[in-house]
Design a protein around this motif. Structure first.
Motif, short mmCIF file in Angstrom:
data_model
loop_
_atom_site.label_atom_id
_atom_site.label_comp_id
_atom_site.label_asym_id
_atom_site.label_seq_id
_atom_site.Cartn_x
_atom_site.Cartn_y
_atom_site.Cartn_z
N THR A 116 2.35 -4.13 3.71
CA THR A 116 2.01 -5.25 2.83
C THR A 116 1.00 -6.07 3.01
O THR A 116 0.94 -6.45 4.13
N VAL A 117 0.14 -6.36 2.20
CA VAL A 117 -1.01 -7.38 2.27
C VAL A 117 -0.72 -8.63 1.29
O VAL A 117 -0.51 -8.38 0.18
N GLY A 118 -0.92 -9.84 1.94
CA GLY A 118 -0.79 -11.01 1.08
C GLY A 118 -2.03 -11.38 0.87
O GLY A 118 -3.14 -11.71 1.64
N SER A 119 -2.19 -12.30 -0.33
CA SER A 119 -3.30 -12.72 -1.04
C SER A 119 -2.95 -14.28 -1.61
O SER A 119 -1.79 -14.28 -2.23
N THR A 120 -3.62 -15.18 -1.63
CA THR A 120 -3.23 -16.70 -2.24
C THR A 120 -4.22 -17.04 -3.00
O THR A 120 -5.41 -16.89 -2.76
N VAL A 121 -3.77 -17.39 -4.28
CA VAL A 121 -4.66 -17.98 -5.32
C VAL A 121 -4.19 -19.26 -5.66
O VAL A 121 -3.05 -19.90 -5.45
N ILE B 99 0.91 -1.10 0.15
CA ILE B 99 -0.02 -0.04 -0.19
C ILE B 99 0.95 1.34 -0.14
O ILE B 99 1.61 1.34 0.98
N ILE B 100 0.83 2.04 -0.98
CA ILE B 100 1.77 3.36 -1.33
C ILE B 100 0.95 4.44 -0.93
O ILE B 100 -0.16 4.61 -1.59
N GLY B 101 1.50 5.19 -0.09
CA GLY B 101 0.72 6.50 0.18
C GLY B 101 1.08 7.67 -0.76
O GLY B 101 1.93 7.40 -1.89
#
Length: 237
Positions: A191-196, A181-183
């Motif tokens: 940082t946010v993680g997600s899995t596919v 996430i950049i201001g």
């Protein structure tokens, strides 16, 4: 007078005996011969009458062969010739050549007397069995994510390229993204993680570039901020 009569009688007897001998000897094919010469019978030889050849008893006629031996009353049996030995017979008899048997274009002596027995041809050795080597395991690699903005500032389209360089297909796996996430001033606030799920199967040598839409919670991205998906990690088997 008496002595002259005796001599005359003896002479007459000798002449008579000579006639008898001439008559006996004239029957042969070679003509008759009368043996004459001095002997104890009288002092002088008596001349023969008729066609007679004079042959002395102690000599042979000129050019004649040796005197034939006297034959006894029983003829001598001739000695039979010895039959030829087996060695001479086998030497004179023609030797027949042993039969020749042609096998695969090469003449070979046949079996039997006088020939060699051809050994049986050796059977070819079976070819060694070739064991198929086990295929190499899967070898998956991927590149950096390529991102594209959407109409929502908290979502982003992410494309990742994959390549399976192994010998076995990739049958399962998962992909984890790290979204930053950049201001407004470019500060990275977190940082946010997600899995596919990984699109499987990936065959050996296959290349694939799937795309996903990656989103975070909307409240995490206030107005003036945005997201960037920079990190990719993969688990596969």
């Amino acid at each position: 007078m008496l002595r002259s009569g005796i001599l005359t009688a003896v002479s007459a007897a000798v002449v008579g005996l000579g006639g008898v001998l001439v008559a006996c000897g004239g029957g042969g094919p070679g003509g008759g011969y009368t043996a004459v010469g001095t002997g104890q019978g009288g002092p002088t030889a008596v001349a023969p009458s008729g066609s007679v050849t004079l042959v002395p008893l102690d000599r042979q006629p000129h050019g004649a062969g040796p005197a034939a031996p006297a034959h006894s009353g029983t003829p001598r049996s001739a000695t039979p010739e010895s039959p030829p030995t087996s060695a001479s017979t086998s030497a004179s008899a023609p030797t027949s050549a042993p039969p020749v048997e042609v096998t695969s274009g090469t003449p070979q002596s046949g079996g039997g007397p006088g020939g060699r027995t051809t050994p049986p041809a050796a059977s070819p050795s079976p070819a060694p069995s070739r064991t198929t080597p086990a295929p190499a395991p899967a070898d998956l690699s991927w590149g950096d994510p390529a991102t594209e903005d959407t109409d929502k500032r908290w979502c982003q389209k992410v494309t990742v390229g994959f390549h399976n360089a192994g010998g076995t297909a990739v049958r399962s796996g998962s992909v984890t993204f790290g979204t930053h996430i950049i201001g407004a001033l470019g500060i990275d606030w977190g940082t946010v993680g997600s899995t596919v799920e990984l699109p499987v199967p990936l065959a050996p040598g296959a290349r694939r570039s799937p795309a996903w839409t990656v989103c975070v919670d909307a409240w995490r991205v206030p107005l003036g901020m945005h997201i960037e998906t920079r990190d990719v990690s993969v688990e596969w088997d």
